[in-house]
Design an enzyme around this catalytic site. Sequence first.
Site, PDB file in Angstrom:
ATOM      1  N   ILE A 154      53.779  44.736  43.462  1.00  0.00           N
ATOM      2  CA  ILE A 154      53.325  43.535  44.164  1.00  0.00           C
ATOM      3  C   ILE A 154      53.965  42.293  43.561  1.00  0.00           C
ATOM      4  O   ILE A 154      54.451  41.410  44.272  1.00  0.00           O
ATOM      5  CB  ILE A 154      51.784  43.440  44.127  1.00  0.00           C
ATOM      6  CG1 ILE A 154      51.171  44.615  44.895  1.00  0.00           C
ATOM      7  CG2 ILE A 154      51.307  42.117  44.709  1.00  0.00           C
ATOM      8  CD1 ILE A 154      49.679  44.738  44.752  1.00  0.00           C
ATOM      9  N   ASP A 173      56.532  40.623  31.669  1.00  0.00           N
ATOM     10  CA  ASP A 173      56.179  42.023  31.947  1.00  0.00           C
ATOM     11  C   ASP A 173      56.854  42.881  30.893  1.00  0.00           C
ATOM     12  O   ASP A 173      58.085  42.991  30.872  1.00  0.00           O
ATOM     13  CB  ASP A 173      56.650  42.418  33.345  1.00  0.00           C
ATOM     14  CG  ASP A 173      56.155  43.800  33.762  1.00  0.00           C
ATOM     15  OD1 ASP A 173      55.983  44.650  32.878  1.00  0.00           O
ATOM     16  OD2 ASP A 173      55.955  44.014  34.973  1.00  0.00           O
ATOM     17  N   CYS A 232      45.130  37.029  42.418  1.00  0.00           N
ATOM     18  CA  CYS A 232      44.833  37.952  43.516  1.00  0.00           C
ATOM     19  C   CYS A 232      44.934  39.394  43.030  1.00  0.00           C
ATOM     20  O   CYS A 232      45.146  40.310  43.832  1.00  0.00           O
ATOM     21  CB  CYS A 232      45.798  37.728  44.678  1.00  0.00           C
ATOM     22  SG  CYS A 232      45.628  36.135  45.492  1.00  0.00           S
ATOM     23  N   ALA A 233      44.812  39.588  41.712  1.00  0.00           N
ATOM     24  CA  ALA A 233      45.004  40.927  41.143  1.00  0.00           C
ATOM     25  C   ALA A 233      43.667  41.605  40.857  1.00  0.00           C
ATOM     26  O   ALA A 233      43.198  42.433  41.640  1.00  0.00           O
ATOM     27  CB  ALA A 233      45.842  40.836  39.878  1.00  0.00           C
ATOM     28  N   ASP A 258      41.108  35.159  44.434  1.00  0.00           N
ATOM     29  CA  ASP A 258      40.649  36.139  45.422  1.00  0.00           C
ATOM     30  C   ASP A 258      39.773  37.204  44.779  1.00  0.00           C
ATOM     31  O   ASP A 258      39.111  37.963  45.468  1.00  0.00           O
ATOM     32  CB  ASP A 258      41.867  36.794  46.088  1.00  0.00           C
ATOM     33  CG  ASP A 258      41.477  37.763  47.192  1.00  0.00           C
ATOM     34  OD1 ASP A 258      40.671  37.374  48.055  1.00  0.00           O
ATOM     35  OD2 ASP A 258      41.981  38.907  47.196  1.00  0.00           O
ATOM     36  N   GLU A 263      31.755  40.966  41.039  1.00  0.00           N
ATOM     37  CA  GLU A 263      31.821  41.023  42.502  1.00  0.00           C
ATOM     38  C   GLU A 263      30.718  41.934  43.029  1.00  0.00           C
ATOM     39  O   GLU A 263      30.414  42.955  42.400  1.00  0.00           O
ATOM     40  CB  GLU A 263      33.193  41.543  42.952  1.00  0.00           C
ATOM     41  CG  GLU A 263      34.334  40.610  42.624  1.00  0.00           C
ATOM     42  CD  GLU A 263      35.672  41.091  43.179  1.00  0.00           C
ATOM     43  OE1 GLU A 263      35.695  42.128  43.878  1.00  0.00           O
ATOM     44  OE2 GLU A 263      36.691  40.432  42.930  1.00  0.00           O
ATOM     45  N   HIS A 281      37.945  38.654  47.945  1.00  0.00           N
ATOM     46  CA  HIS A 281      38.757  39.856  47.699  1.00  0.00           C
ATOM     47  C   HIS A 281      39.444  40.317  48.987  1.00  0.00           C
ATOM     48  O   HIS A 281      39.282  41.458  49.437  1.00  0.00           O
ATOM     49  CB  HIS A 281      37.899  40.989  47.125  1.00  0.00           C
ATOM     50  CG  HIS A 281      38.695  41.937  46.263  1.00  0.00           C
ATOM     51  ND1 HIS A 281      38.201  42.469  45.091  1.00  0.00           N
ATOM     52  CD2 HIS A 281      39.943  42.445  46.395  1.00  0.00           C
ATOM     53  CE1 HIS A 281      39.113  43.264  44.548  1.00  0.00           C
ATOM     54  NE2 HIS A 281      40.171  43.267  45.335  1.00  0.00           N
ATOM     55  N   LEU A 282      40.251  39.430  49.552  1.00  0.00           N
ATOM     56  CA  LEU A 282      40.922  39.691  50.823  1.00  0.00           C
ATOM     57  C   LEU A 282      42.365  40.149  50.661  1.00  0.00           C
ATOM     58  O   LEU A 282      43.074  40.289  51.652  1.00  0.00           O
ATOM     59  CB  LEU A 282      40.909  38.409  51.683  1.00  0.00           C
ATOM     60  CG  LEU A 282      39.550  37.850  52.086  1.00  0.00           C
ATOM     61  CD1 LEU A 282      39.744  36.592  52.928  1.00  0.00           C
ATOM     62  CD2 LEU A 282      38.748  38.890  52.860  1.00  0.00           C
ATOM     63  N   ALA A 284      43.986  42.827  50.316  1.00  0.00           N
ATOM     64  CA  ALA A 284      44.457  43.954  51.129  1.00  0.00           C
ATOM     65  C   ALA A 284      43.878  43.925  52.539  1.00  0.00           C
ATOM     66  O   ALA A 284      44.027  44.896  53.285  1.00  0.00           O
ATOM     67  CB  ALA A 284      44.098  45.267  50.452  1.00  0.00           C
TER      68      ALA A 284
END
Length: 531
Positions: A154, A173, A232-233, A258, A263, A281-282, A284
Amino acid sequence: MAPKVLISDKLSDAAVQIFKDRGIDVDFQPDVGKDKEKLAEIIGNYDGLAIRSATKVTEKILANAPNLKVIGRAGIGTDNIDKDAASKKGVIVMNTPFGNMITTAEHAIAMMFAVARQIPEASTSTHAGKWEKSKFMGVELTSKTLGVIGAGNIGGIVCDRALGLKMKVVAYDPFLGEEKAEKMGVEKVELDELLARADFITLHVPFTEQTANILSRENLEKTKKGVRIINCARGGLVDEEAVADLLKSGHIAGAAFDVFAQEPATENPLFDLPNVVCTPHLGAATTEAQENVALQVAEQMSDYLLTGAVSNALNMPSVTAEEAKVMTPWINLAGHLGAFIGQMTDEPIKAINILYDGTVATMNLEALNCGVVAGIMKRANPDVNMVSAPVVAREKGIQISTTNQDKSGVFDGYIKVTVVTEKRERSVAGTVFSDGKPRFIQIKGIQIDAEIGAHMVYTTNEDVPGIIGVLGQTMGENGVNIANFTLGRAEAKGEAIALLYVDEPVPAAVLDKLNTTGKFTQVKSLQFDVA
């Protein structure tokens, strides 16, 4: 009998049809995942379980699933699966990491635009009949530096999209090589440099011990003034309270989240702060992604249940369908070699050393290792399999090592397994012939060519005349039919071994009769899982 799969969350009709078209008995109960008691009650009937995020696969659920072989998660995150418990039960856990890559990456880019231009707040203000044009002064993305933490599947797409927006991209990374970074068009940096240089920071790593709280308060304070944070991870990667404090102080200019540490997020320090964009959490949540992951999980689970192919497993080496065709005889051999040593070894094992020679050395060694270790562990735990065996070995402190080498003898390829205990080392080697049947070719350094059967007898003795007669006569007198008989010796009048492949398990009384002849130093009945 066809494998049975339970779908306990909502999956598309097309995914359900894939199971049916491939001959799998599928039970579609999309609401049962929310009912833990009902799921525990029925899960024992199934070989596979296909889920999304609603179903929680706990240790209790797994304890009620004696036939379960695979859990397939339509999506990336597997926080709702007890993977340790699944591994101990020998259940493969699969996810679908590629089906929603583009969707999640696009959401991160969208969140970056939203926080750069304060779009949600401007929209709310305009809907309220206000015209606060001067209030919502934004910033351009062009020429800004984007710091990407995690440049894998991603993160790599985010890098590509950001470069298309004419941003400068720096990536942290540990698994990103310099050559790959250059090919991607990004600059590989250490985390501290990324924090100091980035105008925007986006995270694309899983939640692990190493990544938990990677953007801690200490690290957030190292960022440049005016930075904007996008996550968003996974929740738990960022200290949300620290972000809130730094937003209030003006050090952080904006944030877009996100995912959250807790949650569903009904309360959070970031809520109601200016220039904070929050979504539930959108990442996906697009029609295309939901369809893609559903189809992928159906294909992956079907492949495993029907052919043994393993894709995107989190607790088992992947084996493609093509690999499975070639490797299945070798995996069977690996299991037989392990089973031989496991049945012959009474004392605790300290180490397992595996040698791969010739053609087999180029195969998927991780999968073969699992086969060997499973064979060894089965004596102590008959329920162990290729998934659970490495877990059991680690728990026992057994060291596992492998060596691979070019062809060194008459066989195109062979596997040799040696176990080390406090008292001794014991080894056995085998190969697969052109007919696909495995053979033992060496035991204790003695050359042999023995077909492997479900029921066998192994003996050791001094190389003297009469051994064949004693074995044949004793078996014959007691109604034991010998299917195959193989002998081997180190040298004339030295140590010799025999392997008898027999039709039925040899009764203990018959083994006792062989021992009482005084001609054998060891007599052992062996069992192998032969299809």
